[in-house]
Design a protein around this motif. Structure first.
Motif, PDB file in Angstrom:
ATOM      1  N   GLY A 194       0.206 110.838  35.539  1.00  0.00           N
ATOM      2  CA  GLY A 194      -0.850 109.852  35.738  1.00  0.00           C
ATOM      3  C   GLY A 194      -1.972 110.398  36.588  1.00  0.00           C
TER       4      GLY A 194
ATOM      5  N   TRP B 211      -4.307 113.012  36.478  1.00  0.00           N
ATOM      6  CA  TRP B 211      -4.719 113.940  35.435  1.00  0.00           C
ATOM      7  C   TRP B 211      -5.206 115.267  35.987  1.00  0.00           C
TER       8      TRP B 211
ATOM      9  N   ARG C 293      -5.320 111.378  29.190  1.00  0.00           N
ATOM     10  CA  ARG C 293      -5.639 110.000  28.816  1.00  0.00           C
ATOM     11  C   ARG C 293      -6.159 109.178  29.996  1.00  0.00           C
ATOM     12  N   PRO C 294      -5.615 109.336  31.220  1.00  0.00           N
ATOM     13  CA  PRO C 294      -6.130 108.538  32.343  1.00  0.00           C
ATOM     14  C   PRO C 294      -7.599 108.801  32.690  1.00  0.00           C
TER      15      PRO C 294
END
Length: 238
Positions: free
Chosen positions: A99, A101, A148-149
């Motif tokens: 999470g 990144w 993605r975060p």
């Protein structure tokens, strides 16, 4: 069919190369496997460099005739694609994204560097456009998930991945070259004398100031971390 010096891919269909590789063949059971041939090519490149990888040398290494290799890799460019994906398999199966990144991306870059130092021919091999094989795709999937975060769209995340990979490849290529240069101290001494003379000519004040600054200890790991931090911490994902 191309010989050892082939420099242009022969247009192997990526589906045939990657998706149908395990399709059973008719006739007598083959004496060799594609995996064994690719492993032999990787070992040869690791020991002698990419230029040493020829179809003839790889065939000799596995005890095969040159012509028999063409049913597994029709030309050297295809063999190189297989080699790149083979070593990409060493990167897959990493820890799940945390999470964070930036931390995850730095971990990715460090694993890429370690992989390229194990296989010093890899940065040059990545310079050509290649069709990603299954191991490469798995690694790409991992990196894109880690990014993605950021909130970036898929295309932008692909760009970040390419940017970091390019940085690592360039850094490792320089790192390997510097290590080779360090084995010739007389050359390093000559370069130092040359730069000292240039710095004293009065026409390069910025360079003179840089050369007069305290030298950092030679620590490849610390240097890579410093450069990587500047790159990743400076990424603008807003």
């Amino acid at each position: 069919m191309s010989g050892d010096g082939a420099s242009v891919p022969q247009g192997v269909d990526p589906r045939e190369l990657w998706l149908h590789q395990d399709r059973p063949r008719r006739g007598r059971r083959p004496a060799f496997t594609r995996e064994g041939i690719v492993d032999a090519a990787v070992e040869l490149a690791d020991m002698e460099g990419l230029e040493a990888v020829t179809m003839r040398k790889v065939a000799a290494r596995v005890g095969a005739g040159v012509m028999s290799l063409y049913s597994y890799a029709p030309d050297k460019e295809t063999l190189l694609e297989l080699m790149v994906d083979r070593v990409a398999g060493e990167l897959s199966g990493g820890p799940a994204p945390t999470g964070d990144w930036r931390a995850d991306l730095k971990a990715v870059a460090r694993s890429q560097r370690a992989n390229m130092l194990r296989h010093p021919w890899l940065p040059a091999a990545l310079g050509s456009r290649r069709t990603p094989g299954p191991h490469t795709l798995a690694f790409m999937e991992h990196v894109l998930a880690a990014l993605r975060p950021t909130g970036l769209d898929g295309a932008a995340r692909m760009e970040v991945f390419a940017q970091v990979t390019g940085f690592v490849a360039g850094h490792v290529a320089h790192e390997v070259a510097q290590a080779a240069a360090a084995r010739t101290p007389e050359r390093l001494a000559a370069e130092a004398r040359y730069l000292a003379e240039v710095a004293a000519d009065g026409r390069h004040p910025e360079l003179a100031e840089a050369l007069a600054s305290p030298r950092r200890p030679v620590d490849p790991d610390a240097t890579f971390t410093r450069f990587l931090d500047r790159l990743v911490d400076g990424l603008d994902v807003a």
